[in-house]
Design an enzyme around this catalytic site. Structure first.
Site, PDB file in Angstrom:
ATOM      1  CB  SER A   5      -0.934   0.012   1.217  1.00  0.00           C
ATOM      2  OG  SER A   5      -0.196   0.217   2.402  1.00  0.00           O
ATOM      3  CB  CYS A   6       1.186   4.007  -1.916  1.00  0.00           C
ATOM      4  SG  CYS A   6       2.293   5.396  -2.108  1.00  0.00           S
ATOM      5  CG  ASP A   7      -1.056   3.627   3.285  1.00  0.00           C
ATOM      6  OD1 ASP A   7      -1.944   3.214   2.543  1.00  0.00           O
ATOM      7  OD2 ASP A   7      -0.246   2.887   3.876  1.00  0.00           O
TER       8      ASP A   7
END
Length: 189
Positions: A5-7
């Site tokens: 994921s990229c958050d």
């Protein structure tokens, strides 16, 4: 394949203790991609005829740029995230929609992060800088080193007083002011 994921997230007063702004980001860039943390000092640019070379294209230079700290993949000009001397913070995320993703070289979302930080002293001004550049130059091109990977971008832009989410697809965009706490998450597998 393991999920990734990229958050990016922001918390604004009154949702924070001591009226602080909390901004954070993690990245799902390739595990072997070199990430640099760099400092670029403020600068005055007297020769506005000279164009600024970004990752793939050149853009008009501005008379003055602000000091920035950036986290960026070493192979490109832009940044995954950063902050400037006025407390403006920006992070970007990959997004996909119904628009075909342009493989034509233009500004990368990471170029827009750096340009927004170098040219704006508030979150709202950074939003305007990014939108103006997006409309003038577009976005596109390969976003990875050593493999073909292209995407459009969402940005979380914050300063000491406010934050904005900016969604883009090609030259289209929409912005929403953040109230309290918000995040932008991009998941893949």
């Amino acid at each position: 394949m393991e999920p990734y994921s990229c958050d990016t997230f922001v918390a604004l007063p009154p949702a924070t203790v001591g009226n602080r702004v909390i901004f954070g980001k993690n990245s799902d860039r390739l595990f072997d991609e070199v990430q640099e943390v760099i400092y670029c000092p403020a600068a005055v640019h007297n020769d506005l005829e000279k164009r600024l070379k970004c990752t793939y294209i050149e853009v008009d230079q501005v008379p003055e740029t602000y000091a920035v700290v950036l986290s960026r993949p070493a192979w490109l000009w832009g940044a995954e995230m950063g902050a400037n001397e006025h407390g403006v913070c920006i992070g970007n995320e990959a997004v996909w929609g119904r628009e075909d993703i342009s493989k034509e070289e233009a500004l990368l979302g990471m170029d827009l992060v750096r340009l927004g930080l170098e040219r704006a002293d508030t979150a709202e001004k950074a939003l305007d800088v990014i939108v103006d550049l997006l409309e003038k130059y577009g976005q596109g091109g390969n976003c990875a080193e050593g493999k073909e990977f292209s995407y459009y971008n969402s940005f979380l832009i914050a300063d000491r007083n406010e934050a904005w989410i900016l969604e883009t697809s090609g030259k289209y965009w929409a912005a929403e002011r953040v109230q309290g706490v918000n995040s932008y998450l991009q998941f893949g597998s």
